[in-house]
Motif scaffolding. Structure first.
Motif, PDB file in Angstrom:
ATOM      1  N   TYR A  67       8.349   2.108  -1.756  1.00 38.92           N
ATOM      2  CA  TYR A  67       7.400   3.171  -2.104  1.00 38.92           C
ATOM      3  C   TYR A  67       7.679   3.726  -3.490  1.00 38.92           C
ATOM      4  O   TYR A  67       6.759   3.968  -4.278  1.00 38.92           O
ATOM      5  CB  TYR A  67       7.499   4.272  -1.054  1.00 38.92           C
ATOM      6  CG  TYR A  67       6.533   5.418  -1.226  1.00 38.92           C
ATOM      7  CD1 TYR A  67       5.158   5.213  -1.140  1.00 38.92           C
ATOM      8  CD2 TYR A  67       6.997   6.716  -1.443  1.00 38.92           C
ATOM      9  CE1 TYR A  67       4.272   6.268  -1.276  1.00 38.92           C
ATOM     10  CE2 TYR A  67       6.119   7.771  -1.572  1.00 38.92           C
ATOM     11  CZ  TYR A  67       4.764   7.546  -1.498  1.00 38.92           C
ATOM     12  OH  TYR A  67       3.881   8.594  -1.643  1.00 38.92           O
ATOM     13  N   LEU A  68       8.959   3.908  -3.826  1.00 38.37           N
ATOM     14  CA  LEU A  68       9.319   4.408  -5.151  1.00 38.37           C
ATOM     15  C   LEU A  68       8.942   3.418  -6.243  1.00 38.37           C
ATOM     16  O   LEU A  68       8.551   3.804  -7.350  1.00 38.37           O
ATOM     17  CB  LEU A  68      10.820   4.708  -5.204  1.00 38.37           C
ATOM     18  CG  LEU A  68      11.291   5.949  -4.441  1.00 38.37           C
ATOM     19  CD1 LEU A  68      12.805   6.040  -4.462  1.00 38.37           C
ATOM     20  CD2 LEU A  68      10.672   7.212  -5.042  1.00 38.37           C
ATOM     21  N   PRO A  73       0.760   0.407  -1.830  1.00 35.98           N
ATOM     22  CA  PRO A  73       0.534  -1.051  -1.774  1.00 35.98           C
ATOM     23  C   PRO A  73       1.823  -1.841  -1.557  1.00 35.98           C
ATOM     24  O   PRO A  73       1.824  -2.840  -0.823  1.00 35.98           O
ATOM     25  CB  PRO A  73      -0.094  -1.365  -3.134  1.00 35.98           C
ATOM     26  CG  PRO A  73      -0.769  -0.092  -3.535  1.00 35.98           C
ATOM     27  CD  PRO A  73       0.131   0.991  -3.043  1.00 35.98           C
ATOM     28  N   ALA A  74       2.917  -1.401  -2.172  1.00 39.85           N
ATOM     29  CA  ALA A  74       4.191  -2.103  -2.007  1.00 39.85           C
ATOM     30  C   ALA A  74       4.711  -1.966  -0.578  1.00 39.85           C
ATOM     31  O   ALA A  74       5.294  -2.910  -0.020  1.00 39.85           O
ATOM     32  CB  ALA A  74       5.216  -1.563  -3.001  1.00 39.85           C
ATOM     33  N   LEU A  79       5.664  -4.539   4.765  1.00 39.61           N
ATOM     34  CA  LEU A  79       5.473  -4.598   6.214  1.00 39.61           C
ATOM     35  C   LEU A  79       4.657  -5.822   6.617  1.00 39.61           C
ATOM     36  O   LEU A  79       4.905  -6.431   7.661  1.00 39.61           O
ATOM     37  CB  LEU A  79       4.799  -3.319   6.705  1.00 39.61           C
ATOM     38  CG  LEU A  79       5.617  -2.034   6.538  1.00 39.61           C
ATOM     39  CD1 LEU A  79       4.805  -0.835   7.017  1.00 39.61           C
ATOM     40  CD2 LEU A  79       6.940  -2.105   7.286  1.00 39.61           C
ATOM     41  N   ARG A  80       3.687  -6.191   5.782  1.00 41.19           N
ATOM     42  CA  ARG A  80       2.898  -7.413   6.063  1.00 41.19           C
ATOM     43  C   ARG A  80       3.812  -8.631   6.088  1.00 41.19           C
ATOM     44  O   ARG A  80       3.745  -9.462   6.999  1.00 41.19           O
ATOM     45  CB  ARG A  80       1.814  -7.583   5.009  1.00 41.19           C
ATOM     46  CG  ARG A  80       0.861  -8.759   5.309  1.00 41.19           C
ATOM     47  CD  ARG A  80       0.238  -9.317   4.062  1.00 41.19           C
ATOM     48  NE  ARG A  80       1.238  -9.909   3.172  1.00 41.19           N
ATOM     49  CZ  ARG A  80       1.814 -11.099   3.374  1.00 41.19           C
ATOM     50  NH1 ARG A  80       1.497 -11.820   4.443  1.00 41.19           N
ATOM     51  NH2 ARG A  80       2.708 -11.551   2.523  1.00 41.19           N
ATOM     52  N   ALA A  81       4.686  -8.727   5.081  1.00 48.10           N
ATOM     53  CA  ALA A  81       5.609  -9.860   5.027  1.00 48.10           C
ATOM     54  C   ALA A  81       6.544  -9.856   6.230  1.00 48.10           C
ATOM     55  O   ALA A  81       6.848 -10.913   6.806  1.00 48.10           O
ATOM     56  CB  ALA A  81       6.400  -9.806   3.725  1.00 48.10           C
ATOM     57  N   SER A  96      -1.070   7.557   4.762  1.00 41.71           N
ATOM     58  CA  SER A  96      -0.627   7.922   3.413  1.00 41.71           C
ATOM     59  C   SER A  96      -1.671   8.774   2.713  1.00 41.71           C
ATOM     60  O   SER A  96      -2.840   8.839   3.122  1.00 41.71           O
ATOM     61  CB  SER A  96      -0.368   6.655   2.586  1.00 41.71           C
ATOM     62  OG  SER A  96      -1.566   5.903   2.417  1.00 41.71           O
ATOM     63  N   HIS A  97      -1.224   9.422   1.653  1.00 38.66           N
ATOM     64  CA  HIS A  97      -2.112  10.158   0.747  1.00 38.66           C
ATOM     65  C   HIS A  97      -1.822   9.649  -0.657  1.00 38.66           C
ATOM     66  O   HIS A  97      -0.749   9.879  -1.201  1.00 38.66           O
ATOM     67  CB  HIS A  97      -1.872  11.662   0.856  1.00 38.66           C
ATOM     68  CG  HIS A  97      -2.410  12.239   2.117  1.00 38.66           C
ATOM     69  ND1 HIS A  97      -1.699  12.190   3.303  1.00 38.66           N
ATOM     70  CD2 HIS A  97      -3.592  12.845   2.394  1.00 38.66           C
ATOM     71  CE1 HIS A  97      -2.434  12.755   4.259  1.00 38.66           C
ATOM     72  NE2 HIS A  97      -3.575  13.162   3.738  1.00 38.66           N
ATOM     73  N   ASN A  98      -2.807   8.932  -1.208  1.00 34.10           N
ATOM     74  CA  ASN A  98      -2.545   8.180  -2.426  1.00 34.10           C
ATOM     75  C   ASN A  98      -3.709   8.185  -3.435  1.00 34.10           C
ATOM     76  O   ASN A  98      -4.116   7.111  -3.907  1.00 34.10           O
ATOM     77  CB  ASN A  98      -2.193   6.735  -2.059  1.00 34.10           C
ATOM     78  CG  ASN A  98      -1.663   5.947  -3.227  1.00 34.10           C
ATOM     79  OD1 ASN A  98      -0.981   6.467  -4.094  1.00 34.10           O
ATOM     80  ND2 ASN A  98      -2.007   4.664  -3.265  1.00 34.10           N
ATOM     81  N   PRO A  99      -4.297   9.320  -3.824  1.00 30.81           N
ATOM     82  CA  PRO A  99      -3.987  10.673  -3.352  1.00 30.81           C
ATOM     83  C   PRO A  99      -4.799  11.066  -2.111  1.00 30.81           C
ATOM     84  O   PRO A  99      -4.487  12.048  -1.456  1.00 30.81           O
ATOM     85  CB  PRO A  99      -4.384  11.540  -4.536  1.00 30.81           C
ATOM     86  CG  PRO A  99      -5.517  10.810  -5.153  1.00 30.81           C
ATOM     87  CD  PRO A  99      -5.221   9.341  -4.968  1.00 30.81           C
ATOM     88  N   THR A 100      -5.875  10.314  -1.790  1.00 27.56           N
ATOM     89  CA  THR A 100      -6.676  10.634  -0.616  1.00 27.56           C
ATOM     90  C   THR A 100      -6.050   9.999   0.623  1.00 27.56           C
ATOM     91  O   THR A 100      -5.222   9.088   0.534  1.00 27.56           O
ATOM     92  CB  THR A 100      -8.118  10.132  -0.779  1.00 27.56           C
ATOM     93  OG1 THR A 100      -8.096   8.713  -0.998  1.00 27.56           O
ATOM     94  CG2 THR A 100      -8.791  10.813  -1.963  1.00 27.56           C
ATOM     95  N   ALA A 101      -6.467  10.477   1.780  1.00 27.07           N
ATOM     96  CA  ALA A 101      -5.895   9.991   3.034  1.00 27.07           C
ATOM     97  C   ALA A 101      -6.349   8.565   3.321  1.00 27.07           C
ATOM     98  O   ALA A 101      -7.532   8.225   3.172  1.00 27.07           O
ATOM     99  CB  ALA A 101      -6.314  10.908   4.180  1.00 27.07           C
ATOM    100  N   GLU A 102      -5.386   7.733   3.732  1.00 32.06           N
ATOM    101  CA  GLU A 102      -5.696   6.372   4.164  1.00 32.06           C
ATOM    102  C   GLU A 102      -4.840   6.025   5.374  1.00 32.06           C
ATOM    103  O   GLU A 102      -3.667   6.402   5.444  1.00 32.06           O
ATOM    104  CB  GLU A 102      -5.437   5.348   3.052  1.00 32.06           C
ATOM    105  CG  GLU A 102      -6.504   5.326   1.979  1.00 32.06           C
ATOM    106  CD  GLU A 102      -6.401   4.083   1.095  1.00 32.06           C
ATOM    107  OE1 GLU A 102      -5.471   3.264   1.296  1.00 32.06           O
ATOM    108  OE2 GLU A 102      -7.253   3.931   0.201  1.00 32.06           O
ATOM    109  N   LEU A 103      -5.446   5.299   6.315  1.00 30.89           N
ATOM    110  CA  LEU A 103      -4.756   4.839   7.515  1.00 30.89           C
ATOM    111  C   LEU A 103      -4.930   3.329   7.604  1.00 30.89           C
ATOM    112  O   LEU A 103      -6.056   2.822   7.547  1.00 30.89           O
ATOM    113  CB  LEU A 103      -5.348   5.523   8.750  1.00 30.89           C
ATOM    114  CG  LEU A 103      -4.838   5.051  10.116  1.00 30.89           C
ATOM    115  CD1 LEU A 103      -3.358   5.388  10.290  1.00 30.89           C
ATOM    116  CD2 LEU A 103      -5.663   5.685  11.243  1.00 30.89           C
ATOM    117  N   HIS A 104      -3.814   2.619   7.717  1.00 29.34           N
ATOM    118  CA  HIS A 104      -3.843   1.161   7.833  1.00 29.34           C
ATOM    119  C   HIS A 104      -3.027   0.714   9.033  1.00 29.34           C
ATOM    120  O   HIS A 104      -2.011   1.331   9.377  1.00 29.34           O
ATOM    121  CB  HIS A 104      -3.249   0.498   6.587  1.00 29.34           C
ATOM    122  CG  HIS A 104      -4.022   0.716   5.332  1.00 29.34           C
ATOM    123  ND1 HIS A 104      -5.044  -0.116   4.921  1.00 29.34           N
ATOM    124  CD2 HIS A 104      -3.928   1.695   4.393  1.00 29.34           C
ATOM    125  CE1 HIS A 104      -5.532   0.328   3.778  1.00 29.34           C
ATOM    126  NE2 HIS A 104      -4.883   1.424   3.434  1.00 29.34           N
TER     127      HIS A 104
END
Length: 287
Positions: A67-68, A73-74, A79-81, A96-104
């Motif tokens: 994440y850092l 995306p990283a 996690l996909r790998a 996550s908030h990147n900057p808006t909220a996303e759920l995957h």
């Protein structure tokens, strides 16, 4: 097995889970204390898992570095790998908030498009949660109502939560101002009550002491965002647990009272000791 339920309410994502850990090979289940499976990784990213706990925790502990270096995306790629290997039977959800909220959702080497809701693990309880949830159309109100519907369904002995689901109900709130856990207190009594007209009936202290007819737990949290830590207190057992899954696989037990002491007469002292244990762990995480 486990249950993880996620739902987005405008810019807030609610993540709900249990703590039970099951060993399919031995048939042994660890409900209390189990493990914390909805994990705050940083201020603006949280990950929950369903499946094999040991490899899942190992994968999640690598994500703060990812994440850092490369942001959300990283983390999704890491996690996909991880899930692309047939050696690990694990599904993840990432809020996550990147900057808006996303759920995957991340599973079997795949990453979903942004979702409004997701459920991984055993979804048996989901229909009951949705039945109890009455949306108003106002995001903050609905987020609280959804959490309440889960807590009510999870702690209702008449509701089948699903095979391998149990332990403590956990609420993680991924908010644009920071990701945190939400605390709660739960009490239930299933002893039949005899009503006598004109009389006041008090609960028998012996019933409270033994736990034969009632059960209580408290989930203690911190308002500081970005920390994977919470505590669970079980007064009747005179014990509590501090969960810090980024540094410890299993929660640390905290003995709150001596064997011969009555918990009903020492609730304040127990709660203070539990809060101190939580604060001590927070200090470790921040050091």
């Amino acid at each position: 097995m486990t249950v993880v339920i996620c739902k987005r309410f405008d810019e807030t994502i609610v993540i709900l889970s249990d703590t039970m850990i099951s060993d399919a090979d031995s048939g042994h289940s660890n409900a209390l204390p189990g493990r914390l499976k909805a994990i705050v990784v940083a201020d603006f990213i949280s990950i929950a898992y369903a499946g094999h706990s040991d490899p899942a925790l190992h994968a999640i502990r690598q994500t703060p570095h990812a994440y850092l270096k490369g942001g959300v995306p990283a983390v999704l790629e890491a996690l996909r790998a991880f899930t692309s290997s047939g050696d690990h039977d694990v599904d993840f959800v990432v809020a996550s908030h990147n900057p808006t909220a996303e759920l995957h959702r991340v599973w079997s080497g795949r990453v979903s498009d942004p979702l409004e809701e997701a459920c991984i693990g055993n979804s048996s309880i989901l229909s009951e949660v949705l039945r109890r949830f009455s949306p108003s159309g106002e995001a903050k109100t609905d987020a609280k109502a959804f959490q309440a519907a889960f807590l009510e369904a999870f702690t209702d002995p008449r509701v089948f939560s699903g095979s391998g689901v149990g332990g403590f109900p956990i609420v993680l709130e991924a908010r644009p101002e920071g990701h945190i856990y939400k605390g709660h207190t739960f009490n239930v009594s299933w002893k039949p009550i005899e009503f006598i007209p004109g009389a006041t009936i008090y609960e028998d202290e012996n019933d409270l002491l033994t736990g034969e007819w009632s059960f209580r737990h408290d989930i203690l949290t911190t308002e500081r965002s970005g920390l994977a830590v919470l505590a669970a207190e079980v007064p009747q057992a005179k014990i509590g647990f501090v969960y810090a899954p980024l540094i410890e696989d299993d929660p640390a037990p905290v003995k709150l009272l001596g064997t011969d002491e009555k918990w009903t007469q020492s609730q304040g002292r127990m709660h203070t000791a539990m809060r101190q244990a939580l604060e001590d762990t927070i200090a470790r995480l921040l050091a």
